[in-house]
Design a protein around this motif. Structure first.
Motif, PDB file in Angstrom:
ATOM      1  N   VAL A 282      11.804   5.703  21.771  1.00 48.04           N
ATOM      2  CA  VAL A 282      11.632   6.701  20.716  1.00 48.04           C
ATOM      3  C   VAL A 282      12.569   7.884  20.909  1.00 48.04           C
ATOM      4  CG1 VAL A 282      10.040   8.438  19.794  1.00 48.04           C
ATOM      5  CG2 VAL A 282       9.283   6.070  20.100  1.00 48.04           C
ATOM      6  N   PHE A 283      12.552   8.474  22.092  1.00 49.18           N
ATOM      7  CA  PHE A 283      13.280   9.726  22.263  1.00 49.18           C
ATOM      8  C   PHE A 283      14.763   9.527  22.555  1.00 49.18           C
ATOM      9  CE2 PHE A 283       8.876  11.132  22.749  1.00 49.18           C
ATOM     10  CZ  PHE A 283       8.882  12.165  21.816  1.00 49.18           C
TER      11      PHE A 283
ATOM     12  N   PHE B  61       9.013  16.075  11.098  1.00 49.32           N
ATOM     13  CA  PHE B  61       9.603  15.088  12.003  1.00 49.32           C
ATOM     14  C   PHE B  61       8.876  15.114  13.341  1.00 49.32           C
ATOM     15  CE2 PHE B  61      12.609  15.573  15.609  1.00 49.32           C
ATOM     16  CZ  PHE B  61      12.881  14.241  15.867  1.00 49.32           C
ATOM     17  N   ILE B  62       8.700  16.308  13.889  1.00 52.36           N
ATOM     18  CA  ILE B  62       7.957  16.454  15.143  1.00 52.36           C
ATOM     19  C   ILE B  62       6.524  15.999  14.954  1.00 52.36           C
ATOM     20  CG2 ILE B  62       7.091  18.120  16.837  1.00 52.36           C
ATOM     21  CD1 ILE B  62       9.592  19.821  16.223  1.00 52.36           C
ATOM     22  N   ASN B  63       5.933  16.415  13.842  1.00 53.75           N
ATOM     23  CA  ASN B  63       4.537  16.119  13.571  1.00 53.75           C
ATOM     24  C   ASN B  63       4.276  14.623  13.470  1.00 53.75           C
ATOM     25  OD1 ASN B  63       1.845  17.057  12.767  1.00 53.75           O
ATOM     26  ND2 ASN B  63       2.359  16.145  10.819  1.00 53.75           N
ATOM     27  N   ARG B  64       5.179  13.886  12.829  1.00 53.17           N
ATOM     28  CA  ARG B  64       4.995  12.442  12.668  1.00 53.17           C
ATOM     29  C   ARG B  64       4.963  11.755  14.022  1.00 53.17           C
ATOM     30  NH1 ARG B  64       5.840   8.775   8.382  1.00 53.17           N
ATOM     31  NH2 ARG B  64       5.065   6.764   9.108  1.00 53.17           N
ATOM     32  N   LEU B  65       5.802  12.206  14.935  1.00 49.58           N
ATOM     33  CA  LEU B  65       5.799  11.629  16.285  1.00 49.58           C
ATOM     34  C   LEU B  65       4.468  11.896  16.982  1.00 49.58           C
ATOM     35  CD1 LEU B  65       9.358  12.414  17.681  1.00 49.58           C
ATOM     36  CD2 LEU B  65       8.426  10.198  17.042  1.00 49.58           C
ATOM     37  N   GLN B  66       4.001  13.142  16.882  1.00 47.69           N
ATOM     38  CA  GLN B  66       2.772  13.481  17.588  1.00 47.69           C
ATOM     39  C   GLN B  66       1.577  12.722  17.027  1.00 47.69           C
ATOM     40  OE1 GLN B  66       5.314  15.969  17.738  1.00 47.69           O
ATOM     41  NE2 GLN B  66       5.183  15.177  19.793  1.00 47.69           N
ATOM     42  N   PHE B  67       1.472  12.624  15.723  1.00 48.47           N
ATOM     43  CA  PHE B  67       0.324  11.960  15.126  1.00 48.47           C
ATOM     44  C   PHE B  67       0.356  10.459  15.382  1.00 48.47           C
ATOM     45  CE2 PHE B  67      -0.956  15.128  11.538  1.00 48.47           C
ATOM     46  CZ  PHE B  67      -1.019  16.132  12.482  1.00 48.47           C
ATOM     47  N   GLY B  68       1.512   9.844  15.213  1.00 48.74           N
ATOM     48  CA  GLY B  68       1.615   8.389  15.327  1.00 48.74           C
ATOM     49  C   GLY B  68       1.910   7.902  16.718  1.00 48.74           C
ATOM     50  N   PHE B  69       3.018   8.366  17.268  1.00 46.77           N
ATOM     51  CA  PHE B  69       3.464   7.838  18.555  1.00 46.77           C
ATOM     52  C   PHE B  69       2.515   8.225  19.691  1.00 46.77           C
ATOM     53  CE2 PHE B  69       6.339   8.237  22.330  1.00 46.77           C
ATOM     54  CZ  PHE B  69       6.449   6.881  22.554  1.00 46.77           C
ATOM     55  N   TYR B  70       2.047   9.472  19.704  1.00 47.06           N
ATOM     56  CA  TYR B  70       1.125   9.866  20.763  1.00 47.06           C
ATOM     57  C   TYR B  70      -0.154   9.036  20.721  1.00 47.06           C
ATOM     58  CZ  TYR B  70       3.688  14.032  22.352  1.00 47.06           C
ATOM     59  OH  TYR B  70       4.602  14.896  22.889  1.00 47.06           O
ATOM     60  N   SER B  71      -0.589   8.661  19.549  1.00 51.86           N
ATOM     61  CA  SER B  71      -1.779   7.818  19.446  1.00 51.86           C
ATOM     62  C   SER B  71      -1.539   6.447  20.058  1.00 51.86           C
ATOM     63  CB  SER B  71      -2.184   7.671  17.969  1.00 51.86           C
ATOM     64  OG  SER B  71      -2.562   8.916  17.429  1.00 51.86           O
ATOM     65  N   VAL B  72      -0.329   5.928  19.898  1.00 50.23           N
ATOM     66  CA  VAL B  72       0.025   4.651  20.516  1.00 50.23           C
ATOM     67  C   VAL B  72       0.006   4.777  22.031  1.00 50.23           C
ATOM     68  CG1 VAL B  72       1.901   2.991  20.850  1.00 50.23           C
ATOM     69  CG2 VAL B  72       1.361   3.812  18.554  1.00 50.23           C
ATOM     70  N   ILE B  73       0.674   5.795  22.562  1.00 51.83           N
ATOM     71  CA  ILE B  73       0.721   5.998  24.014  1.00 51.83           C
ATOM     72  C   ILE B  73      -0.681   6.222  24.567  1.00 51.83           C
ATOM     73  CG2 ILE B  73       1.538   7.527  25.847  1.00 51.83           C
ATOM     74  CD1 ILE B  73       3.733   5.790  24.803  1.00 51.83           C
ATOM     75  N   ALA B  74      -1.515   6.943  23.819  1.00 48.75           N
ATOM     76  CA  ALA B  74      -2.873   7.238  24.291  1.00 48.75           C
ATOM     77  C   ALA B  74      -3.671   5.967  24.523  1.00 48.75           C
ATOM     78  CB  ALA B  74      -3.580   8.142  23.288  1.00 48.75           C
ATOM     79  N   ARG B  75      -3.469   4.973  23.687  1.00 49.77           N
ATOM     80  CA  ARG B  75      -4.239   3.737  23.831  1.00 49.77           C
ATOM     81  C   ARG B  75      -3.828   2.943  25.072  1.00 49.77           C
ATOM     82  NH1 ARG B  75      -4.444   0.411  18.399  1.00 49.77           N
ATOM     83  NH2 ARG B  75      -5.597  -0.971  19.818  1.00 49.77           N
ATOM     84  N   LEU B  76      -2.625   3.172  25.565  1.00 51.57           N
ATOM     85  CA  LEU B  76      -2.244   2.538  26.829  1.00 51.57           C
ATOM     86  C   LEU B  76      -2.952   3.198  28.007  1.00 51.57           C
ATOM     87  CD1 LEU B  76       1.562   1.935  26.229  1.00 51.57           C
ATOM     88  CD2 LEU B  76      -0.227   0.195  26.367  1.00 51.57           C
ATOM     89  N   ASP B  77      -3.397   4.450  27.829  1.00 55.37           N
ATOM     90  CA  ASP B  77      -4.315   5.128  28.754  1.00 55.37           C
ATOM     91  C   ASP B  77      -3.786   5.144  30.186  1.00 55.37           C
ATOM     92  OD1 ASP B  77      -6.602   6.486  29.516  1.00 55.37           O
ATOM     93  OD2 ASP B  77      -7.776   4.665  29.824  1.00 55.37           O
ATOM     94  N   VAL B  78      -2.623   5.813  30.367  1.00 55.27           N
ATOM     95  CA  VAL B  78      -2.017   5.830  31.692  1.00 55.27           C
ATOM     96  C   VAL B  78      -1.192   7.107  31.857  1.00 55.27           C
ATOM     97  CG1 VAL B  78       0.005   4.546  30.866  1.00 55.27           C
ATOM     98  CG2 VAL B  78      -0.577   4.486  33.297  1.00 55.27           C
ATOM     99  N   PRO B  79      -1.273   7.757  33.045  1.00 58.17           N
ATOM    100  CA  PRO B  79      -0.410   8.921  33.293  1.00 58.17           C
ATOM    101  C   PRO B  79       1.027   8.468  33.541  1.00 58.17           C
ATOM    102  CG  PRO B  79      -1.736   8.441  35.233  1.00 58.17           C
ATOM    103  CD  PRO B  79      -2.213   7.516  34.155  1.00 58.17           C
ATOM    104  N   VAL B  80       1.984   9.232  33.026  1.00 60.28           N
ATOM    105  CA  VAL B  80       3.398   8.862  33.131  1.00 60.28           C
ATOM    106  C   VAL B  80       4.228  10.115  33.408  1.00 60.28           C
ATOM    107  CG1 VAL B  80       5.396   7.912  31.897  1.00 60.28           C
ATOM    108  CG2 VAL B  80       3.132   6.916  31.546  1.00 60.28           C
ATOM    109  N   ASP B  81       5.274   9.953  34.206  1.00 61.46           N
ATOM    110  CA  ASP B  81       6.232  11.039  34.429  1.00 61.46           C
ATOM    111  C   ASP B  81       7.255  10.993  33.298  1.00 61.46           C
ATOM    112  OD1 ASP B  81       7.996  12.947  35.301  1.00 61.46           O
ATOM    113  OD2 ASP B  81       8.101  12.220  37.366  1.00 61.46           O
ATOM    114  N   PHE B  82       6.889  11.562  32.160  1.00 60.64           N
ATOM    115  CA  PHE B  82       7.756  11.512  30.988  1.00 60.64           C
ATOM    116  C   PHE B  82       9.054  12.283  31.211  1.00 60.64           C
ATOM    117  CE2 PHE B  82       3.430  11.005  29.138  1.00 60.64           C
ATOM    118  CZ  PHE B  82       3.605   9.737  28.603  1.00 60.64           C
TER     119      PHE B  82
END
Length: 210
Positions: free
Chosen positions: A43-44, A179-200
């Motif tokens: 994504v980024f 643009f920022i908002n779409r990432l936070q609403f959609g992409f963050y929800s995807v990452i959240a479901r993987l449920d894991v801490p990451v060194d982004f």
């Protein structure tokens, strides 16, 4: 076209084979962490290096390879938009500043990206944008479903706060906020479901200066 799904939730196409998002979310911690890193990089790096924004971060557009660490096949590029070079550079500067935990530089480039001016409206914008950048400022970070939901509530709070301002205090919101908002609403929800801490931050350091 995705083929039939077996009892093991294995997906096949003519070119790729793997598991769907639900099966990926039920996989072991190491696999979920590796996939989360791949998704973030995709994504980024696309946004900040390639200058392209995929506006459809839908979990059905990913096929996960359980036999290759971090292996993900990405589908459906029907909603991709270009990012103007100047806007991309301000966004890159914001990401670099967040990684370095450099608040002044972060806000300086946020102002340039959003086209805001000092005042109560900008305070609302900055509060929201800064919250959504917590995964980089506080990396390693665990994006949870609660955090993703708080991003949605934060946007609502910002909008409600703006409605209470005087007309003279309100400035037009740049389309880049959405643009920022779409990432936070959609992409963050995807990452959240993987449920894991990451060194982004570490993930972004691998490509941010390309």
């Amino acid at each position: 076209v995705i083929g039939e799904r077996s009892a093991k939730r294995v997906l096949t196409t003519e070119l790729v084979r793997g598991i769907d998002f639900d099966a990926a979310c039920a996989s072991d911690l190491a696999s979920r962490e590796a996939w989360a890193k791949t998704l973030w990089r995709f994504v980024f790096r696309s946004n900040l290096v390639g200058g392209m924004f995929n506006a459809d971060p839908h979990p059905g557009n990913y096929i996960f390879d359980p036999d290759v660490q971090g292996g993900v096949t990405f589908l459906d590029f029907g909603c991709v938009q270009p990012i103007a070079p100047g806007e991309r550079e301000h966004a890159r500067a914001m990401h670099r500043a967040a990684i370095a935990r450099d608040e002044p530089t972060f806000y300086e480039n946020a102002r340039k990206l959003l086209g805001s001016r000092p005042g109560p409206m900008e305070d609302l914008l900055f509060r929201y944008v800064r919250f959504t950048f917590r995964p980089l400022f506080e990396s390693p970070f665990h994006i949870t479903r609660d955090f993703a939901a708080d991003c949605v509530e934060g946007f609502k709070d910002m909008a409600n706060g703006a409605r209470k301002l005087k007309d003279s205090e309100v400035t037009a919101v740049s389309p880049d906020l959405f643009f920022i908002n779409r990432l936070q609403f959609g992409f963050y929800s995807v990452i959240a479901r993987l449920d894991v801490p990451v060194d982004f931050a570490a993930v972004e350091k691998s490509f941010i200066d390309e």
